[in-house]
Motif scaffolding. Structure first.
Motif, mmCIF file in Angstrom:
data_model
loop_
_atom_site.group_PDB
_atom_site.id
_atom_site.type_symbol
_atom_site.label_atom_id
_atom_site.label_comp_id
_atom_site.label_asym_id
_atom_site.label_seq_id
_atom_site.Cartn_x
_atom_site.Cartn_y
_atom_site.Cartn_z
ATOM 1 N N ILE A 1 -10.918 -26.233 7.345
ATOM 2 C CA ILE A 1 -12.326 -26.557 7.209
ATOM 3 C C ILE A 1 -13.012 -25.376 6.545
ATOM 4 C CG2 ILE A 1 -14.456 -26.978 8.466
ATOM 5 C CD1 ILE A 1 -12.827 -28.351 10.614
ATOM 6 N N HIS A 2 -13.872 -25.672 5.597
ATOM 7 C CA HIS A 2 -14.607 -24.634 4.880
ATOM 8 C C HIS A 2 -16.070 -25.052 4.799
ATOM 9 C CE1 HIS A 2 -15.533 -21.582 1.877
ATOM 10 N NE2 HIS A 2 -16.167 -22.527 1.210
ATOM 11 N N ALA A 3 -16.953 -24.179 5.214
ATOM 12 C CA ALA A 3 -18.387 -24.438 5.110
ATOM 13 C C ALA A 3 -18.938 -23.661 3.927
ATOM 14 C CB ALA A 3 -19.095 -24.020 6.390
ATOM 15 N N GLY A 4 -19.669 -24.339 3.103
ATOM 16 C CA GLY A 4 -20.263 -23.630 1.988
ATOM 17 C C GLY A 4 -20.612 -24.575 0.880
ATOM 18 N N PRO A 5 -21.255 -24.119 -0.137
ATOM 19 C CA PRO A 5 -21.805 -22.777 -0.250
ATOM 20 C C PRO A 5 -23.061 -22.629 0.598
ATOM 21 C CG PRO A 5 -22.500 -24.077 -2.124
ATOM 22 C CD PRO A 5 -21.584 -24.959 -1.287
ATOM 23 N N VAL A 6 -23.397 -21.398 0.896
ATOM 24 C CA VAL A 6 -24.637 -21.152 1.624
ATOM 25 C C VAL A 6 -25.781 -21.057 0.625
ATOM 26 C CG1 VAL A 6 -23.507 -20.033 3.570
ATOM 27 C CG2 VAL A 6 -24.269 -18.646 1.652
ATOM 28 N N TRP A 7 -26.943 -21.527 1.024
ATOM 29 C CA TRP A 7 -28.118 -21.465 0.158
ATOM 30 C C TRP A 7 -29.359 -21.686 1.004
ATOM 31 C CZ3 TRP A 7 -25.233 -25.767 0.877
ATOM 32 C CH2 TRP A 7 -25.906 -26.938 1.191
ATOM 33 N N ASP A 8 -30.488 -21.648 0.354
ATOM 34 C CA ASP A 8 -31.760 -21.984 0.972
ATOM 35 C C ASP A 8 -32.120 -21.043 2.114
ATOM 36 O OD1 ASP A 8 -34.065 -23.407 0.976
ATOM 37 O OD2 ASP A 8 -33.285 -25.126 2.047
ATOM 38 N N PHE A 9 -32.101 -19.752 1.819
ATOM 39 C CA PHE A 9 -32.445 -18.749 2.825
ATOM 40 C C PHE A 9 -33.927 -18.380 2.804
ATOM 41 C CE2 PHE A 9 -27.870 -17.753 2.406
ATOM 42 C CZ PHE A 9 -27.515 -17.952 3.738
ATOM 43 N N ASP A 10 -34.729 -19.131 2.072
ATOM 44 C CA ASP A 10 -36.142 -18.770 1.953
ATOM 45 C C ASP A 10 -36.886 -18.843 3.283
ATOM 46 O OD1 ASP A 10 -35.756 -21.578 1.716
ATOM 47 O OD2 ASP A 10 -37.771 -21.796 0.918
ATOM 48 N N LEU A 11 -36.406 -19.633 4.229
ATOM 49 C CA LEU A 11 -37.079 -19.734 5.524
ATOM 50 C C LEU A 11 -36.247 -19.111 6.647
ATOM 51 C CD1 LEU A 11 -38.529 -23.336 5.206
ATOM 52 C CD2 LEU A 11 -39.658 -21.158 4.768
ATOM 53 N N LEU A 54 -20.642 -30.197 17.187
ATOM 54 C CA LEU A 54 -19.343 -30.635 17.680
ATOM 55 C C LEU A 54 -18.326 -29.487 17.693
ATOM 56 C CD1 LEU A 54 -19.133 -34.096 15.893
ATOM 57 C CD2 LEU A 54 -19.576 -33.661 18.329
ATOM 58 N N LEU A 55 -18.317 -28.696 16.633
ATOM 59 C CA LEU A 55 -17.379 -27.581 16.577
ATOM 60 C C LEU A 55 -17.661 -26.552 17.668
ATOM 61 C CD1 LEU A 55 -17.120 -27.079 12.725
ATOM 62 C CD2 LEU A 55 -15.260 -27.763 14.269
ATOM 63 N N MET A 56 -18.936 -26.246 17.910
ATOM 64 C CA MET A 56 -19.270 -25.236 18.921
ATOM 65 C C MET A 56 -19.017 -25.735 20.347
ATOM 66 S SD MET A 56 -19.801 -22.540 17.278
ATOM 67 C CE MET A 56 -20.626 -21.355 18.316
ATOM 68 N N GLN A 57 -18.791 -27.019 20.519
ATOM 69 C CA GLN A 57 -18.405 -27.547 21.832
ATOM 70 C C GLN A 57 -16.907 -27.358 22.075
ATOM 71 O OE1 GLN A 57 -19.816 -31.598 21.714
ATOM 72 N NE2 GLN A 57 -21.922 -30.996 22.134
ATOM 73 N N ASN A 58 -16.180 -27.056 21.010
ATOM 74 C CA ASN A 58 -14.742 -26.816 21.116
ATOM 75 C C ASN A 58 -14.532 -25.347 21.483
ATOM 76 O OD1 ASN A 58 -12.127 -25.802 19.938
ATOM 77 N ND2 ASN A 58 -11.846 -27.999 19.620
ATOM 78 N N THR A 59 -13.971 -25.085 22.666
ATOM 79 C CA THR A 59 -13.856 -23.703 23.151
ATOM 80 C C THR A 59 -12.985 -22.841 22.236
ATOM 81 O OG1 THR A 59 -12.080 -24.383 24.647
ATOM 82 C CG2 THR A 59 -14.301 -24.263 25.569
ATOM 83 N N ARG A 60 -11.946 -23.403 21.657
ATOM 84 C CA ARG A 60 -11.092 -22.620 20.759
ATOM 85 C C ARG A 60 -11.867 -22.212 19.505
ATOM 86 N NH1 ARG A 60 -6.523 -24.194 16.938
ATOM 87 N NH2 ARG A 60 -5.486 -22.208 16.593
ATOM 88 N N PHE A 61 -12.591 -23.142 18.921
ATOM 89 C CA PHE A 61 -13.371 -22.835 17.728
ATOM 90 C C PHE A 61 -14.446 -21.795 18.041
ATOM 91 C CE2 PHE A 61 -16.999 -23.404 14.930
ATOM 92 C CZ PHE A 61 -16.402 -23.289 13.695
ATOM 93 N N LYS A 62 -15.175 -21.995 19.127
ATOM 94 C CA LYS A 62 -16.232 -21.057 19.488
ATOM 95 C C LYS A 62 -15.659 -19.664 19.733
ATOM 96 C CE LYS A 62 -20.267 -20.454 22.422
ATOM 97 N NZ LYS A 62 -21.116 -21.030 23.465
ATOM 98 N N SER A 63 -14.476 -19.604 20.338
ATOM 99 C CA SER A 63 -13.818 -18.321 20.577
ATOM 100 C C SER A 63 -13.454 -17.634 19.255
ATOM 101 C CB SER A 63 -12.569 -18.533 21.428
ATOM 102 O OG SER A 63 -11.856 -17.339 21.581
ATOM 103 N N MET A 64 -13.033 -18.427 18.278
ATOM 104 C CA MET A 64 -12.698 -17.860 16.967
ATOM 105 C C MET A 64 -13.955 -17.335 16.266
ATOM 106 S SD MET A 64 -9.828 -20.692 15.836
ATOM 107 C CE MET A 64 -9.930 -20.311 14.114
ATOM 108 N N VAL A 65 -15.053 -18.068 16.371
ATOM 109 C CA VAL A 65 -16.317 -17.614 15.779
ATOM 110 C C VAL A 65 -16.744 -16.324 16.461
ATOM 111 C CG1 VAL A 65 -18.774 -18.154 15.500
ATOM 112 C CG2 VAL A 65 -17.050 -19.919 15.063
ATOM 113 N N ARG A 66 -16.658 -16.285 17.779
ATOM 114 C CA ARG A 66 -17.021 -15.090 18.548
ATOM 115 C C ARG A 66 -16.193 -13.889 18.100
ATOM 116 N NH1 ARG A 66 -15.038 -12.113 22.636
ATOM 117 N NH2 ARG A 66 -16.494 -11.193 24.105
#
Length: 148
Positions: A1-11, A54-66
């Motif tokens: 899974i890949h999130a991107g591109p990032v944009w719209d940081f004006d706010l 949904l991803l942040m409800q997955n303990t393994r995924f959240k642990s990897m982000v952490r």
């Protein structure tokens, strides 16, 4: 899974209007009865919809982000504070682009709001930079607590 591109940081980073009449802005600012109710946009987890929720409800995924967030702490802190990496990025870029910043402020004065959905700017460039530095520090502290 890949999130991107990032944009719209004006706010992002505390730059959204506190007065704009939409629930997402009330949640962003954590006004009473929205988000954490703190009144501070630096705390809260805003992306509570779609895949992210949904991803942040997955303990393994959240642990990897952490783990990745903690690994990047020296670089995150160096955005707003000097540390073992060197001079912080805010000061480095402010010095490097001083002339460009001054020319930009002639066309788009920092003391004027460019959009009704942006926050009301502070009185001068330096005050806005310090607001941004403080906001990044508060946001990082919130996220460190969130990922405990």
């Amino acid at each position: 899974i890949h999130a991107g591109p990032v944009w719209d940081f004006d706010l992002s980073c505390g730059n959204a209007s506190k007065a704009y009449d939409e629930d997402k802005y009330r949640s962003y600012w954590n006004v009473p009865d929205y988000g954490t109710g703190s009144g501070d946009s630096a705390d809260g987890v805003w992306m509570q919809f779609g895949w992210f929720k949904l991803l942040m409800q997955n303990t393994r995924f959240k642990s990897m982000v952490r783990s990745r967030f903690l690994e990047l702490q020296p670089y995150i802190i160096n955005l707003y504070n000097d540390n073992e990496i060197g001079q912080n990025k805010i000061d480095t870029l402010t010095i490097e682009y001083r002339e460009d910043i001054e020319r930009n402020n002639v066309l788009w004065p920092v003391s004027q709001t460019q959009s009704i959905i942006e926050m009301k700017p502070l009185s001068d460039y330096t005050a806005n930079i310090e607001y941004y530095r403080d906001w990044l520090n508060r946001r990082n502290k919130f996220l460190l607590g969130y990922f405990e």
